[in-house]
Design a protein around this motif. Sequence first.
Motif, PDB file in Angstrom:
ATOM      1  N   LYS A  47       3.246  53.623  57.167  1.00 45.99           N
ATOM      2  CA  LYS A  47       3.093  54.742  58.116  1.00 45.99           C
ATOM      3  C   LYS A  47       1.737  55.418  57.977  1.00 45.99           C
ATOM      4  O   LYS A  47       1.148  55.452  56.895  1.00 45.99           O
ATOM      5  N   THR A  48       1.296  55.961  59.088  1.00 48.87           N
ATOM      6  CA  THR A  48       0.026  56.684  59.109  1.00 48.87           C
ATOM      7  C   THR A  48       0.310  58.167  59.301  1.00 48.87           C
ATOM      8  O   THR A  48       1.182  58.535  60.088  1.00 48.87           O
ATOM      9  N   SER A  74      -0.741  55.857  54.838  1.00 46.25           N
ATOM     10  CA  SER A  74      -2.193  55.841  55.057  1.00 46.25           C
ATOM     11  C   SER A  74      -2.620  57.130  55.729  1.00 46.25           C
ATOM     12  O   SER A  74      -2.212  57.415  56.860  1.00 46.25           O
ATOM     13  N   PRO A  75      -3.441  57.922  55.040  1.00 47.83           N
ATOM     14  CA  PRO A  75      -3.978  59.117  55.690  1.00 47.83           C
ATOM     15  C   PRO A  75      -5.081  58.722  56.666  1.00 47.83           C
ATOM     16  O   PRO A  75      -5.880  57.840  56.360  1.00 47.83           O
ATOM     17  N   MET A  76      -5.092  59.339  57.832  1.00 47.01           N
ATOM     18  CA  MET A  76      -6.172  59.081  58.796  1.00 47.01           C
ATOM     19  C   MET A  76      -6.858  60.404  59.088  1.00 47.01           C
ATOM     20  O   MET A  76      -6.314  61.252  59.805  1.00 47.01           O
ATOM     21  N   PHE A  77      -8.025  60.607  58.478  1.00 48.53           N
ATOM     22  CA  PHE A  77      -8.726  61.885  58.623  1.00 48.53           C
ATOM     23  C   PHE A  77      -9.508  61.906  59.928  1.00 48.53           C
ATOM     24  O   PHE A  77     -10.315  61.022  60.194  1.00 48.53           O
ATOM     25  N   ALA A 104       3.322  61.842  61.121  1.00 47.09           N
ATOM     26  CA  ALA A 104       3.171  63.299  61.015  1.00 47.09           C
ATOM     27  C   ALA A 104       1.724  63.661  61.317  1.00 47.09           C
ATOM     28  O   ALA A 104       0.845  62.797  61.279  1.00 47.09           O
ATOM     29  N   ILE A 105       1.531  64.947  61.605  1.00 49.34           N
ATOM     30  CA  ILE A 105       0.173  65.453  61.808  1.00 49.34           C
ATOM     31  C   ILE A 105      -0.031  66.637  60.869  1.00 49.34           C
ATOM     32  O   ILE A 105       0.776  67.577  60.851  1.00 49.34           O
ATOM     33  N   PHE A 319       9.213  67.398  54.740  1.00 52.39           N
ATOM     34  CA  PHE A 319       9.042  67.478  56.196  1.00 52.39           C
ATOM     35  C   PHE A 319       8.846  66.128  56.863  1.00 52.39           C
ATOM     36  O   PHE A 319       9.192  65.966  58.032  1.00 52.39           O
ATOM     37  N   VAL A 320       8.288  65.160  56.148  1.00 49.63           N
ATOM     38  CA  VAL A 320       8.024  63.859  56.780  1.00 49.63           C
ATOM     39  C   VAL A 320       9.063  62.830  56.331  1.00 49.63           C
ATOM     40  O   VAL A 320       9.756  62.245  57.158  1.00 49.63           O
ATOM     41  N   VAL A 321       9.211  62.642  55.018  1.00 50.22           N
ATOM     42  CA  VAL A 321      10.156  61.635  54.528  1.00 50.22           C
ATOM     43  C   VAL A 321      11.595  62.070  54.859  1.00 50.22           C
ATOM     44  O   VAL A 321      12.364  61.305  55.441  1.00 50.22           O
ATOM     45  N   ASN A 322      11.951  63.303  54.524  1.00 51.21           N
ATOM     46  CA  ASN A 322      13.337  63.773  54.721  1.00 51.21           C
ATOM     47  C   ASN A 322      13.526  64.537  56.029  1.00 51.21           C
ATOM     48  O   ASN A 322      14.533  65.226  56.213  1.00 51.21           O
ATOM     49  N   LYS A 323      12.552  64.465  56.910  1.00 52.82           N
ATOM     50  CA  LYS A 323      12.650  65.015  58.273  1.00 52.82           C
ATOM     51  C   LYS A 323      13.077  66.483  58.326  1.00 52.82           C
ATOM     52  O   LYS A 323      13.929  66.877  59.140  1.00 52.82           O
TER      53      LYS A 323
END
Length: 327
Positions: A47-48, A74-77, A104-105, A319-323
Amino acid sequence: APRHLLSIADLTPAELTTLVRNAHRHKTTITSVNEIPLSLRSALAGKTVAMTFSKRSTRTRVSTEGAIAALGGSPMFLGKDDIQLGVNESLYDTARIISSMTAAIVARVGPHSDVADLAKYSSVPVINALSDLYHPLQIIADVLTIAEVNLSSSSTSLGLEGIKIAWIGDANNVLFDLAIGATKLGMDISVATPNGYEIPEAMRAVINQAASTAPKPGKLFETTVPEEAIKDADILVTDTWVSMGQEEDTAKRLKAFEGFQITSELAKRGGAKENWTFMHCLPRHPEEVSNEVFHGPRSVVFREGENRLWAAISALEAFVVNKGKIL
Ligand code: CP
Ligand code: NVA
């Protein structure tokens, strides 16, 4: 709709406590065995996570990118010169497009309405990486730092009730979320700002409302006299007098804040507790705190900075993995 983290006000006292406890657990296990537990290692594999930053950052960028990598993602800056947002494309279109391709953002913005709008239009969780009103990732790290320095680890509550924080400086984003978090956890916070730089009325209402959700809320005191705020404080804390975006007012602000520098003499004059500690979210400028305090034994600023990593892992997990389920 996904659950977002835009302010500490979005969390119940129990949820804030859990986020801090999880951050502490990750810190202890990961540092002791020197590796990420299997359960976390691949939580964001494949995931990004987009990181849209319209302002500079050292700690938030490094901790968040590191946390995403630690969870296998993968972080996308995306800095302000990298994407079309703001120049050639609306926030609505940007939110729809980025969220359609990422998990996520994480967004650093100017006006808080930008991150709120991003959240409104995004199909994935949005985490506020600093707006002009709030800085929740900082405050999770700060509460962890306060807990580490002041406590034995106790049962389900963090046991921070009764601790007194003195904020000497500008009424800004970091203060607002700190005041919300502190009072939710039963800590008192005394704020000294110069005349004309007080907490805005609407924000005072937000802080008081947030505190009212706590079983035993802490209190918010306000004054224009640093010594009054410092009386009996366990923690002295400040931040820059000139936040990003306020650079035009630098000369005026430096003048208005004269006498607000945190020094040992000021702490003594104000009657801080014997073992007071010093905190600062950084970046630091010499005008707001003396070198002696900043580099002295009471300063926990570098621990606080490192704790940003553990706070980021905890927030991404929730917030992202466990929604948005804070377990
Ligand atoms: N404390 C903090 O948010 O620092 P950065 O601006 O370097 O991210
Ligand atoms: N109040 C500061 C915090 C930086 C981390 C700012 O907004 O620039």
